[in-house]
Design an enzyme around this catalytic site. Structure first.
Site, PDB file in Angstrom:
ATOM      1  N   HIS A  18       0.854  -1.199   0.000  1.00  0.00           N
ATOM      2  CA  HIS A  18       0.000   0.000   0.000  1.00  0.00           C
ATOM      3  C   HIS A  18       0.883   1.240   0.000  1.00  0.00           C
ATOM      4  O   HIS A  18       1.297   1.737   1.045  1.00  0.00           O
ATOM      5  CB  HIS A  18      -0.911  -0.011   1.239  1.00  0.00           C
ATOM      6  CG  HIS A  18      -2.020   0.997   1.171  1.00  0.00           C
ATOM      7  ND1 HIS A  18      -3.348   0.638   1.200  1.00  0.00           N
ATOM      8  CD2 HIS A  18      -2.015   2.345   1.086  1.00  0.00           C
ATOM      9  CE1 HIS A  18      -4.104   1.717   1.137  1.00  0.00           C
ATOM     10  NE2 HIS A  18      -3.309   2.780   1.063  1.00  0.00           N
ATOM     11  N   HIS A  20       1.128   4.943  -2.369  1.00  0.00           N
ATOM     12  CA  HIS A  20       0.566   5.756  -3.444  1.00  0.00           C
ATOM     13  C   HIS A  20       1.673   6.429  -4.247  1.00  0.00           C
ATOM     14  O   HIS A  20       2.517   7.127  -3.681  1.00  0.00           O
ATOM     15  CB  HIS A  20      -0.370   6.815  -2.867  1.00  0.00           C
ATOM     16  CG  HIS A  20      -1.638   6.255  -2.303  1.00  0.00           C
ATOM     17  ND1 HIS A  20      -2.808   6.185  -3.031  1.00  0.00           N
ATOM     18  CD2 HIS A  20      -1.925   5.724  -1.078  1.00  0.00           C
ATOM     19  CE1 HIS A  20      -3.756   5.650  -2.286  1.00  0.00           C
ATOM     20  NE2 HIS A  20      -3.250   5.356  -1.093  1.00  0.00           N
ATOM     21  N   ASP A  22       1.455   8.967  -6.211  1.00  0.00           N
ATOM     22  CA  ASP A  22       1.376  10.420  -6.089  1.00  0.00           C
ATOM     23  C   ASP A  22       1.572  10.903  -4.665  1.00  0.00           C
ATOM     24  O   ASP A  22       1.496  12.111  -4.404  1.00  0.00           O
ATOM     25  CB  ASP A  22       0.049  10.943  -6.654  1.00  0.00           C
ATOM     26  CG  ASP A  22      -1.156  10.220  -6.087  1.00  0.00           C
ATOM     27  OD1 ASP A  22      -0.985   9.142  -5.495  1.00  0.00           O
ATOM     28  OD2 ASP A  22      -2.279  10.729  -6.234  1.00  0.00           O
ATOM     29  N   GLY A 179     -10.036   7.609  -2.321  1.00  0.00           N
ATOM     30  CA  GLY A 179     -10.695   8.897  -2.206  1.00  0.00           C
ATOM     31  C   GLY A 179     -11.654   8.897  -1.034  1.00  0.00           C
ATOM     32  O   GLY A 179     -11.538   8.073  -0.123  1.00  0.00           O
ATOM     33  N   HIS A 206      -9.865   0.461  -0.408  1.00  0.00           N
ATOM     34  CA  HIS A 206      -9.676   1.322   0.754  1.00  0.00           C
ATOM     35  C   HIS A 206     -10.939   1.224   1.617  1.00  0.00           C
ATOM     36  O   HIS A 206     -12.024   1.618   1.183  1.00  0.00           O
ATOM     37  CB  HIS A 206      -9.490   2.783   0.323  1.00  0.00           C
ATOM     38  CG  HIS A 206      -8.091   3.147  -0.045  1.00  0.00           C
ATOM     39  ND1 HIS A 206      -7.521   2.796  -1.252  1.00  0.00           N
ATOM     40  CD2 HIS A 206      -7.149   3.853   0.629  1.00  0.00           C
ATOM     41  CE1 HIS A 206      -6.283   3.275  -1.308  1.00  0.00           C
ATOM     42  NE2 HIS A 206      -6.026   3.917  -0.176  1.00  0.00           N
ATOM     43  N   GLU A 209     -10.812   3.060   7.112  1.00  0.00           N
ATOM     44  CA  GLU A 209      -9.901   4.157   7.438  1.00  0.00           C
ATOM     45  C   GLU A 209     -10.726   5.366   7.870  1.00  0.00           C
ATOM     46  O   GLU A 209     -10.697   5.777   9.018  1.00  0.00           O
ATOM     47  CB  GLU A 209      -9.016   4.517   6.243  1.00  0.00           C
ATOM     48  CG  GLU A 209      -8.023   5.645   6.541  1.00  0.00           C
ATOM     49  CD  GLU A 209      -7.298   6.142   5.305  1.00  0.00           C
ATOM     50  OE1 GLU A 209      -6.230   6.761   5.461  1.00  0.00           O
ATOM     51  OE2 GLU A 209      -7.801   5.931   4.188  1.00  0.00           O
ATOM     52  N   ASP A 306       1.692   3.936   2.909  1.00  0.00           N
ATOM     53  CA  ASP A 306       0.637   4.809   2.413  1.00  0.00           C
ATOM     54  C   ASP A 306       1.220   5.906   1.532  1.00  0.00           C
ATOM     55  O   ASP A 306       1.234   5.782   0.318  1.00  0.00           O
ATOM     56  CB  ASP A 306      -0.188   5.391   3.558  1.00  0.00           C
ATOM     57  CG  ASP A 306      -1.576   5.849   3.110  1.00  0.00           C
ATOM     58  OD1 ASP A 306      -1.989   5.479   1.991  1.00  0.00           O
ATOM     59  OD2 ASP A 306      -2.254   6.560   3.870  1.00  0.00           O
TER      60      ASP A 306
END
Length: 371
Positions: A18, A20, A22, A179, A206, A209, A306
């Site tokens: 996991h 990202h 970006d 998102g 996701h 969370e 993350d």
């Protein structure tokens, strides 16, 4: 022993599920790419910009945390920028001892300057391939797959799922939705999950969370998720008692959903540092983070980062904090690494090769150094 283990953590082989794309840019890269496209960033040098990302993300709010991506996404709108970011991500992970990683990102967020979705995936793969070659030239072995992500609130799920499947033999290993979690459940586009299942395509969602048990339940039952991104709020279906068992562990009573997740060994992609930033749990320290208790209860726990930029973290940093603050041992680190390896979105024989040729020898070497 703790200090000796901490010193050797950089040498441990790591598996990262996991992370990202970006959310892992180098601050200097953000500055240089921003200058190329005329995007204004909040600070003028790499150190100050890196600090800004951490401070902005360290708000206790997932919404505020996500706002930091406005700057990274803005500078990732050309094939050259996407390839550069992907290449640098691979090199940074390899330098941290990561031997297998999945980079998740949302192609739909990178078409602001006219790129086709397919072109974004191909640019990222070109960067990944180049990074792997450069890492190999430095004596570092790493394999990296793309996790193509649909944004919950933009309603392009089917289109993005079809994109992911179309590139399954060209670098894409799975599908994700990300998102705003609260208010945008998997049931929003229920048919997508049947499509992915019919395509025999791996899914992570996701969930658990920013939203709780209902979100997790939809992810595992409707979404048929093999893994949960974060998933830490499964503890809301666990009652922890004041009494202890014969091994000194606090007794716990699992609810039906917690039993389901544990019984089916649905992997929890847990990111402790990020979770503290976004208040995904009631914990305020790594020592109190539920990752330790969930692992002790035999949930399938995989440690992840993350967003390395926003959390100023790495796999070595996450491991170090668990060792120094939560009392983890090398056996604990090996446990989450093996769980991650066996949960990777590659075929069983490839997982076996990853474990036998890279993870076990790497841990045996470090264990020998600790004796």
């Amino acid at each position: 022993m703790t200090h000796a283990l901490v010193d050797l953590i950089p040498d441990l082989p790591k598996v990262l599920l996991h992370d990202h794309l970006d959310g892992g840019l180098r601050p200097q890269t953000v500055l240089e790419l921003a200058d190329e496209v005329g995007h204004e960033v909040p600070a003028g040098d790499a150190d100050a910009l890196g600090a800004w990302f951490v401070e902005a993300a360290d708000s206790g709010s997932l919404v505020r945390y996500l706002e930091t991506f406005d700057h990274t996404i803005a500078v990732m709108q050309t094939p050259e920028a996407l390839a550069r970011v992907a290449r640098e991500a691979v090199l940074d992970l390899a330098a941290d001892g990561v031997v297998y990683a999945e980079q998740r990102w949302a192609p739909e967020q990178h078409v602001q300057r006219g790129l086709a979705l397919e072109a974004t995936v191909e640019a990222v793969q070109a960067g990944i391939d180049e990074g792997i070659r450069e890492a190999a030239a430095r004596g570092q072995t790493i394999r990296v797959g793309q996790l193509v992500t649909a944004m919950r609130h933009t309603d392009r799920w089917q289109e993005i799922a079809e994109l992911a499947v179309a590139y399954r033999d060209r670098g894409v290993v799975g599908f994700d939705i990300a998102g705003p979690e609260d208010g945008f459940p998997p049931s929003r586009h229920a048919g997508i999950w049947r499509f992915l299942a019919e395509q025999n395509f791996p899914v992570t969602v996701h969930a658990g969370e920013a939203a709780g048990l209902d979100s997790i339940a939809q992810a595992v039952h409707l979404g048929q998720a093999d893994r949960l991104g974060h998933g830490v709020r499964i503890v809301e279906d666990i009652t922890f008692h004041e009494s202890f068992d014969d091994d000194g562990e606090r007794l716990a009573e699992l609810g039906p959903l917690a039993h389901w997740v544990r019984d089916h060994q649905i992997t929890l992609e847990v990111c402790p540092v990020s979770n503290l930033q976004t208040a995904a749990t009631t914990a305020t320290t790594v020592a109190d983070h539920p990752i330790t208790r969930l692992k002790e209860l035999d949930f399938a726990v995989a440690l992840s980062t993350d967003n390395r930029l926003m959390s100023r973290t790495s796999m070595s940093h996450e491991m170090t904090r668990l060792v120094t603050e939560a009392g983890w041992t090398i056996d604990d680190l090996a446990d989450v690494t093996m769980t991650a390896a066996w949960s990777a979105f590659v075929h069983h024989d490839e997982r076996r090769e990853l474990v036998d040729e890279l993870i076990l020898p790497g841990y045996q070497k470090v264990e020998g150094a600790l004796r």
